[in-house]
Design an enzyme around this catalytic site. Structure first.
Site, PDB file in Angstrom:
ATOM      1  N   GLN A 113     -14.061  -4.710  -2.891  1.00 62.11           N
ATOM      2  CA  GLN A 113     -14.405  -3.776  -1.828  1.00 62.11           C
ATOM      3  C   GLN A 113     -15.394  -2.699  -2.267  1.00 62.11           C
ATOM      4  O   GLN A 113     -15.749  -1.819  -1.482  1.00 62.11           O
ATOM      5  CB  GLN A 113     -13.134  -3.105  -1.285  1.00 62.11           C
ATOM      6  CG  GLN A 113     -12.173  -4.060  -0.619  1.00 62.11           C
ATOM      7  CD  GLN A 113     -10.889  -3.383  -0.157  1.00 62.11           C
ATOM      8  OE1 GLN A 113     -10.758  -2.156  -0.191  1.00 62.11           O
ATOM      9  NE2 GLN A 113      -9.925  -4.174   0.272  1.00 62.11           N
ATOM     10  N   HIS A 178     -10.206   0.309  -1.697  1.00 66.04           N
ATOM     11  CA  HIS A 178      -9.978   1.596  -1.021  1.00 66.04           C
ATOM     12  C   HIS A 178     -10.861   2.717  -1.566  1.00 66.04           C
ATOM     13  O   HIS A 178     -10.388   3.713  -2.098  1.00 66.04           O
ATOM     14  CB  HIS A 178      -8.508   1.981  -1.096  1.00 66.04           C
ATOM     15  CG  HIS A 178      -7.607   1.098  -0.313  1.00 66.04           C
ATOM     16  ND1 HIS A 178      -6.322   1.446   0.029  1.00 66.04           N
ATOM     17  CD2 HIS A 178      -7.787  -0.147   0.201  1.00 66.04           C
ATOM     18  CE1 HIS A 178      -5.746   0.465   0.715  1.00 66.04           C
ATOM     19  NE2 HIS A 178      -6.637  -0.521   0.829  1.00 66.04           N
ATOM     20  N   GLU A 270      -4.710   4.082  11.914  1.00 68.12           N
ATOM     21  CA  GLU A 270      -4.599   5.399  12.531  1.00 68.12           C
ATOM     22  C   GLU A 270      -5.949   5.934  12.992  1.00 68.12           C
ATOM     23  O   GLU A 270      -6.976   5.727  12.348  1.00 68.12           O
ATOM     24  CB  GLU A 270      -4.028   6.420  11.536  1.00 68.12           C
ATOM     25  CG  GLU A 270      -2.598   6.199  11.141  1.00 68.12           C
ATOM     26  CD  GLU A 270      -2.068   7.338  10.285  1.00 68.12           C
ATOM     27  OE1 GLU A 270      -0.902   7.247   9.877  1.00 68.12           O
ATOM     28  OE2 GLU A 270      -2.810   8.322  10.024  1.00 68.12           O
ATOM     29  N   TYR A 280      -2.043  14.533   6.467  1.00 63.87           N
ATOM     30  CA  TYR A 280      -1.964  13.429   7.412  1.00 63.87           C
ATOM     31  C   TYR A 280      -1.036  12.306   6.970  1.00 63.87           C
ATOM     32  O   TYR A 280      -1.053  11.222   7.534  1.00 63.87           O
ATOM     33  CB  TYR A 280      -3.385  12.942   7.745  1.00 63.87           C
ATOM     34  CG  TYR A 280      -4.062  13.985   8.609  1.00 63.87           C
ATOM     35  CD1 TYR A 280      -3.980  13.928   9.987  1.00 63.87           C
ATOM     36  CD2 TYR A 280      -4.684  15.089   8.031  1.00 63.87           C
ATOM     37  CE1 TYR A 280      -4.528  14.916  10.782  1.00 63.87           C
ATOM     38  CE2 TYR A 280      -5.242  16.087   8.816  1.00 63.87           C
ATOM     39  CZ  TYR A 280      -5.160  15.999  10.193  1.00 63.87           C
ATOM     40  OH  TYR A 280      -5.684  16.997  10.982  1.00 63.87           O
ATOM     41  N   TYR A 291       2.576  -4.727   2.254  1.00 63.39           N
ATOM     42  CA  TYR A 291       2.184  -6.132   2.315  1.00 63.39           C
ATOM     43  C   TYR A 291       3.289  -7.051   1.808  1.00 63.39           C
ATOM     44  O   TYR A 291       3.331  -8.234   2.142  1.00 63.39           O
ATOM     45  CB  TYR A 291       0.898  -6.352   1.517  1.00 63.39           C
ATOM     46  CG  TYR A 291      -0.293  -5.652   2.126  1.00 63.39           C
ATOM     47  CD1 TYR A 291      -0.767  -6.007   3.386  1.00 63.39           C
ATOM     48  CD2 TYR A 291      -0.938  -4.625   1.456  1.00 63.39           C
ATOM     49  CE1 TYR A 291      -1.846  -5.367   3.953  1.00 63.39           C
ATOM     50  CE2 TYR A 291      -2.032  -3.973   2.020  1.00 63.39           C
ATOM     51  CZ  TYR A 291      -2.478  -4.355   3.262  1.00 63.39           C
ATOM     52  OH  TYR A 291      -3.557  -3.706   3.828  1.00 63.39           O
TER      53      TYR A 291
END
Length: 397
Positions: A113, A178, A270, A280, A291
């Site tokens: 990623q 991420h 979200e 948050y 997962y």
């Protein structure tokens, strides 16, 4: 905006973020069929808003063959900057050509990623030609982290000059997931950057640590990266908010409200209307499951904010824009969000910070990584695939 509680970040910092997490988390039996546990929304309309009629869209493929494109930004002359994760930035021009990669960009860690991510310019680009971008920066020994750089795009569009890395995420980590990392200009000389928490069980704990920038939104001065955070006691000076998982879409609303969306684990994507100094929730609170199938804590935890809206199952939401064009007059002020897993564009009708309706557009278009509103009011999207595409969408017929 509905809040989970009113406990401050200062309280969390003083009591110790790891202790707070240990008290809130628990892993129980797996949920059946991968669905969420017995969850109840915190308020009416927080999920599964009434479905709106889907508008028919005509698709025009402008470019094919892009390698996992990630960032998209229209320039004042109508050209488009496009980033590709392997580390390339190109220009798609109004005459229909795609440039060779722009020279002068820094090295990226393009595993999984990682790579080159968002790209952004400010309103004065026509005068300054200044560009900002985020990327996975290699830090040695297999570690990496998100970084923010800026440079001046040459007049002929071939080279990025005066390149400077102005900010680095800390700590670096040996993870390939991420990174975040969307950029939003506030119109006052600052940029917000939404940051991922690196995914693995150990680094994700830092999302609650006010002395780390994993799982945070930061605000920095756009020119030099110096801190301009929310002034949270006990926190790093660039931190704006904490408790985020992996921010994939961000936009400034028409009223100046900052919005960011983030992936949940398995379900629990979200949408947040972000305010400075607030928590948050992640990983203390989530509407998703691990997962592995294990339950992840609770949906409501004291000291953390409720999302304005969440999805379960997860469409894997990504880039975000607010509609302000002329082609779709009924959409004024609506949020448009890319769906990676769902392969569509999600349109949300809003009343302030309340979602009053949801529509799915261009279903089957592919993994929509970013959505932008062109100057003429058309939608322009990129699909994050090995054979990624730049696609223009206009009203059907």
């Amino acid at each position: 905006m509905t809040r989970r509680t009113t406990t401050s970040l200062t309280t969390l910092a003083a009591t110790g973020f790891l202790a707070s997490m240990a008290a809130a988390q628990g892993f129980n039996d797996a949920a059946p069929n991968g669905a969420a546990y017995d969850q109840t929304p915190a308020f009416e309309g927080q999920t599964r808003a009434p479905m709106l009629d889907s508008t028919g869209l005509q698709q025009q493929v402008l470019v094919e063959g892009l390698e996992h494109p990630w960032g998209l930004q229209e320039l004042p002359d109508g050209n488009w900057l496009i980033t590709e994760r392997p580390g390339r930035m190109r220009i798609y021009t109004t005459d229909g050509t795609l440039s060779e990669p722009i020279q002068g960009l820094p090295e990226v860690d393009a595993r999984d990623q990682g790579g080159l991510h968002d790209v952004s310019v400010a309103d004065d680009f026509a005068d300054t030609r200044r560009v900002w971008w985020t990327y996975a920066e290699p830090r040695g020994d297999g570690t990496n982290a998100t970084a923010v750089a800026t440079g001046i795009l040459s007049e002929d569009g071939t080279t990025m000059d005066d390149v400077q890395r102005i900010w680095q995420q800390q700590p670096a980590w040996a993870s390939t997931k991420h990174f975040g990392a969307r950029i939003v200009h506030d119109g006052e000389g600052h940029i917000f950057v939404g940051l991922g928490e690196r995914s693995d069980p150990e680094p994700r704990q830092y999302a609650q640590d006010p002395q780390a920038t994993l799982g945070k939104i930061i605000r920095i001065n756009a020119t030099d990266g110096t801190p301009a955070g929310a002034g949270i006691e006990g926190a790093l000076p660039e931190i704006w908010s904490i408790g985020h998982r992996n921010i994939q879409g961000a936009a400034m609303g028409p009223d100046g409200q900052l919005w960011m969306n983030e992936h949940g684990p398995k379900g629990g994507d979200e949408l947040n209307a972000v305010e400075g100094g607030l928590n948050y929730g992640w990983p203390l609170a989530t509407y998703g499951t691990d997962y592995s199938g294990a339950q992840m804590g609770a949906t409501q935890v004291e000291g953390t904010e409720q999302p304005v809206y969440y999805w379960d199952p997860s469409p894997a939401i990504s880039g975000m824009a607010f509609y302000d064009g002329d082609m779709f007059p009924d959409w004024q002020g609506d949020a448009l969000i890319g769906g990676l897993r769902s392969g569509d564009i999600i349109r949300l009708e809003l009343d302030g910070t309340t979602v009053t309706g949801e529509a799915r557009l261009a279903q089957g278009i592919g993994r929509v990584r970013e959505v932008e509103v062109a100057q003429d009011g058309a939608l322009v999207v990129i699909t994050d695939e090995e054979n990624g595409r730049l696609v223009r969408l206009t009203p059907e017929g």
